[in-house]
Every structure is written in C-alpha cells, then in structure tokens.
Design an enzyme around this catalytic site. Structure first.
Site, short mmCIF file in Angstrom:
data_model
loop_
_atom_site.label_atom_id
_atom_site.label_comp_id
_atom_site.label_asym_id
_atom_site.label_seq_id
_atom_site.Cartn_x
_atom_site.Cartn_y
_atom_site.Cartn_z
N GLU A 280 77.47 72.05 -9.64
CA GLU A 280 77.53 70.61 -9.91
C GLU A 280 76.46 70.22 -10.93
OE1 GLU A 280 77.75 67.97 -6.61
OE2 GLU A 280 78.78 69.42 -5.33
N GLU A 402 69.13 75.59 -15.70
CA GLU A 402 70.31 75.53 -14.81
C GLU A 402 71.39 76.53 -15.24
OE1 GLU A 402 71.69 72.05 -12.96
OE2 GLU A 402 69.83 70.94 -13.33
#
Length: 421
Positions: A280, A402
């Site tokens: 996400e 990330e």
C-alpha cells in the site's frame, strides 16, 4: 451518498487564510465508486468528496506550505506550524473513522492528498504519506479494537507517527533485521537500532519491528507500538540530498520497555504486516512522485512561453515543444498506473504488481521530468530561487525508499514469469 465525515477544519494562525471556505467544501467522506452493477468509468472519475478534498489540499498547500518551502529546505527542518496545520486540516487521519477522530475517507483520497502536497513540497507529502498509509493503516487493519481506540484518535489529532523497519543490515532484505525483543513478565524489552526512519525526529508514536525469536527467522518478527517518552532515542539526523525538511534518523533502543498489550496483531506476525502494508505504501510513494513531477512541470513550462529567443517563445521551438509533450505523456501514464493501483486496492483486488509498476514508473518519470524542467528554464532553473532544482533533488529518493527500483522490477518480473512460464 454514504456517510459524510464529521471532520471540519479548525481555524488557527496558519489556517485562517483558507478556513473561510464553505463548510461543505471542508469535509470529505468515503464514497464508493463500485456498486453491485459494474460501472465502467475512466480513471479520471472521482467522487464529489474526493474532488472536494483535492481542492482543499491544493489551497492548503499554496497558502500554508508554499511560503515555507525554501526555508524548510535550507534549514533541513519541518516547520512545526505545517505539521500542526496538517492535523487541524484533517489530513492526518484520512481513512480513520470519524468516531476515532478521522475523516473516514477513501484510500484514493489519501493518494490525492499525497499527490497534491507533493506538487508544492515532497517533504511534507512524505510526512503525510508515511503517517497515513503506513502507521495509521497498520493500526486500523491489525490493531485490536482497544488499540484502535487508544491510538488512532491521537494519530488523527496531534501525534505524528513513524514506521521503524529498516536497519543497517536490512534494507531491501528487510527481514534480516537484528533488533530483538525479549519477554519480561507483562512487558517486552527491545534492544537494537534502526536506520533511515522517516518522521522520527518529530514523531511521538513509533511502530517498531523486532524479532522475538531469531530461531524462527522472519517468523519471529513482531510489530510493537511505542511512544517517544518510553525511551526511544534519536541517535542521528541524516543530512540528505533531497526531501531535506523530512526528517530521516537513526534510532537506538536500549532496554526499551514496552507493555505486552502494545503488540500489534500477533507475536510473530510482523513480517506479514510489513509485506502487506508496504504494498500500500508504494502507491503512496508513486503519488508523491507524480505530484513532484507535476509540480516541476507546472513551474517550468509557463516560463518557456515567457522567455523569448530568436523572436519567439523558447517553448514553441519544436525541439522543446516535443520534450514538453513527452513529459506530459509520461506524467499522465504514471498517474493512471497510480490511480489504477489505488482503485484495485479499494475494490479488494490484488494490487501487488500494479503497485510495483506505479512506484517504479512514477519514480522514473519524476526524475526525468524534474531534470528536464531545470533545462527548460535554463540558468534560472539551476538557481535555488525558482525552486525547480529542488524537485530534481527530491526526486532521487523515489528510486530508493519503500522498495528500490530493482526490487520493483524483480516483483514485476516474477508476475510475468508466473503468467508465461
């Protein structure tokens, strides 16, 4: 229309310039774009609430953040007034229920906010992104009802969150982490360190991943929630190339004592939380990168039609005009990948491949467009005065955090191999 969040913006010294907006324009709610009957819409289709949120964030970014961008970058420090303003604007609990102090909006709403903030300052954007898509989401998805009631109101209203996974020996190989947690009665004692932790200098709430049983490998990893006053130590604040106002620090945990009830999910399930939540989070970083690219584009392109050489605006020469057109195409393709991944997530479909594609391509586009924007503006683009060069400095991190670009390509390649082999 489904429930409207009972979150209205409060007035304060930094918000007064935009708080005069009608009340209806200052609330936003979850409104599904999916019904029992399939409705085929373009990816440019947004609910009224999502569009209202976009307009609200645009105004907040211009009125509150824009005047502070250069000073925050030069000082390598987030202005506390900006953080306070984000909370008071209802942008730090976007998906959190209204009962727990949030806006109760859609995941796409969070992506919209991240994109719009990045158009003005990617540093503020990533602060909001990590807080919403990582910290809040972990507690909403995996926390007990009691934990949600204890932590989410604070995280919606005043307490900045930080997601503590990376270490010196565990970057892309996140599950090689060495931080340890040992049970001691009704507490856990954590020892170890973390690196590259976003928001950590200003944060009051920390999600800490530590291994409770190294003999089980990654299956011993557990997620804990702690507050700074429990003894979280800020060891070093990094000096970075870009997103300089966003704090990135090393943390030390020396016999950090955490109550047993502060385990998020189950003991040994931290690896599952990390994998799912980072998927996400990658959509959030993609949104940051497309906002960054658009921000650089918006600053540089008007100048090309104002700057005249050889009797015509430089932007009208075919060589530059084609570059500008290609950049517009690249930004749009990155945006479509990003919002497709966001909608798939909302619809409950698998979005791992789509998130990897969006994150990879958006980071490529951000670096390419921001670099071109400097060249389009010529000498003035190279100066700090215009702010265009800052977008290029900020863009580089998109290929690193990330999940690096190579990790995204590896993920995509596995899906291709599975489909065709």
């Amino acid at each position: 229309m489904l429930r409207t969040a009972a979150r209205s913006l409060k007035t304060n010294p930094i918000a007064r310039t935009w708080a005069v907006m009608p009340r209806a324009a200052r609330t936003f709610s979850r409104s599904s774009v999916v019904s029992s009957q399939a409705v085929l819409n373009s990816l440019d289709t947004f609910t009224d609430e999502e569009q209202m949120l976009r307009e609200t964030v645009q105004k907040f970014a211009q009125d509150v953040i824009a005047p502070r961008v250069r000073d925050m970058d030069e000082n390598e420090m987030m202005d506390p007034a900006v953080i306070k303003g984000l909370f008071e604007a209802g942008l730090m609990g976007i998906e959190t229920s209204s009962e727990l102090g949030g806006a109760e909006a859609s995941f796409t709403s969070a992506i919209i906010a991240i994109e719009e903030l990045a158009k003005v300052d990617p540093s503020v954007s990533v602060l909001c992104d990590v807080h919403n898509t990582l910290v809040n989401t972990v507690i909403r998805k995996y926390g007990s009802k009691e934990q949600q009631e204890q932590w989410l109101p604070k995280l919606s209203e005043s307490s900045l969150g930080s997601f503590c996974l990376s270490e010196s020996v565990s970057g892309s190989d996140a599950f090689a982490l060495q931080t340890r947690a040992k049970k001691d009665g009704d507490h856990w004692i954590i020892n170890g360190s973390k690196m590259w932790i976003t928001n950590s200098y200003e944060a009051e709430t920390f999600l800490i991943f530590a291994n409770t049983d190294p003999s089980k490998g990654y299956r011993g990893i557990t997620c804990f929630i702690a507050t700074k006053d429990m003894g979280v130590q800020i060891a070093k604040k990094e000096q970075k190339l870009g997103i300089r106002a966003s704090s990135t620090c090393s943390l030390n945990f020396d016999d950090l004592k955490i109550p047993a009830e502060n385990v998020i999910g189950e003991v040994g399930k931290g690896y599952k939380i990390a994998i799912e939540i980072l998927n996400e989070g990658r959509i959030g970083i993609a949104a940051q990168m497309i906002g960054l690219a658009q921000g650089a584009f918006d600053k540089a392109v008007p100048y090309t039609y104002q700057r005249t050489q050889f009797g015509q605006p430089v932007g009208t020469f075919q060589g530059m005009a084609f570059q500008i057109a290609q950049a517009a195409i690249d930004i749009e393709t990155a945006r479509l990948l990003t919002y497709n991944a966001a909608r798939r997530k909302e619809e409950g479909k698998d979005f791992t491949r789509e998130a990897a594609m969006a994150k990879y391509w958006s980071s490529v586009v951000a670096q390419k467009v921001s670099g071109s924007a400097i060249e389009w503006a010529g000498g003035v683009g190279f100066t700090r005065e215009t702010g265009i060069e800052k977008y290029w400095r900020d863009s580089k991190i998109g290929a690193i955090y990330e999940g690096t670009s190579n990790i995204q390509l590896q993920t995509i390649a596995k899906f291709v191999q599975k489909q065709y082999s």
